[in-house]
Design an enzyme around this catalytic site. Structure first.
Site, PDB file in Angstrom:
ATOM      1  N   GLU A 133      36.341  40.588  41.638  1.00  0.00           N
ATOM      2  CA  GLU A 133      37.403  40.692  41.763  1.00  0.00           C
ATOM      3  C   GLU A 133      37.704  39.458  42.925  1.00  0.00           C
ATOM      4  OE1 GLU A 133      38.385  43.409  43.967  1.00  0.00           O
ATOM      5  OE2 GLU A 133      38.175  45.458  42.151  1.00  0.00           O
ATOM      6  N   TYR A 134      36.665  38.653  43.682  1.00  0.00           N
ATOM      7  CA  TYR A 134      36.704  37.872  43.975  1.00  0.00           C
ATOM      8  C   TYR A 134      36.489  35.959  43.568  1.00  0.00           C
ATOM      9  CZ  TYR A 134      35.270  34.472  47.835  1.00  0.00           C
ATOM     10  OH  TYR A 134      35.046  33.243  49.316  1.00  0.00           O
TER      11      TYR A 134
END
Length: 218
Positions: A133-134
């Site tokens: 996600e990052y």
């Protein structure tokens, strides 16, 4: 050149705190965008002008008002691992997009984005969801910036960040670069130098500790 006005998003973050000190020592003026009013005195003590402004709720006009008259904008904000995919997107991607939109509106051309090793590259299937996600947020932020013709942008991807003393000896290059770590203090020194290095405009640069003096690396 001295007496630059540099607006830093994520102004109470660890890299930003180092950057404020570097800029202040150089005779420049740092403006720290902070989300928490309790951090005003901390960034003020380092030499920055604090401005309480939450990039997750602010409008383009509000951010552009702060950027008016600035010489450069630095995106050093980050979700810091807190929250899920939604917050990584709202801070690490949307925050950068908002700052870039505001810079364009305010006529501030120089823009330095702090990204991360791994951005713009395939993520391993077995990586943790939070890392995926990052990286998705950081990659999207980079792609947005690269598509802008009105900004003189530079993307900086530092390696693993440490709190060791800065050495001003680094490895800095366009991708690829072998993975490594780098003190936050050195990241700040590089950011300050990038602002005044036109040859880095339009480039994505990887950064770790290394054997080359910062001045020579640039």
């Amino acid at each position: 050149m001295t007496d630059l006005r540099v607006v830093i998003a994520g102004g109470h973050g660890k890299i930003a705190q180092h950057l404020i000190q570097v800029l202040t020592a150089h005779g420049d003026r740092a403006v720290a965008l902070i989300r928490n009013p309790e951090h005003e005195s901390a960034v003020e003590a380092l030499g920055a002008l604090p401005v309480v402004l939450d990039l997750e709720t602010a409008t383009v006009d509000e951010v552009a008002e702060v950027l008016a008259g600035a010489d450069a904008a630095v995106f050093a904000a980050g979700s810091g691992g807190s929250g899920g995919a939604a917050r990584k997107d709202s801070v690490d991607r949307a925050g950068s997009v908002l700052l870039a939109d505001a810079a364009e509106r305010a006529g501030v051309k120089r823009f330095v984005q702090i990204s991360s090793f791994g951005a713009g590259e395939p993520v391993a299937d077995d990586a943790e969801d939070s890392w995926k996600e990052y990286m998705a947020a950081k990659t999207a932020a980079e792609e947005d910036l690269k598509a802008r013709s009105k900004l003189d942008w530079t993307i900086l991807r530092p390696g693993g960040l440490t709190d060791e003393d800065a050495t001003a000896h680094i490895a800095l290059s366009e991708p690829p670069l072998e993975r490594g770590t780098v003190p936050r203090g050195d990241v700040a020194k590089v950011i300050a130098a990038l602002i005044e290095t036109p040859s880095t405009i339009g480039k994505t640069l990887m950064l770790t500790s290394g054997g080359v003096r910062l001045e020579d690396a640039l």
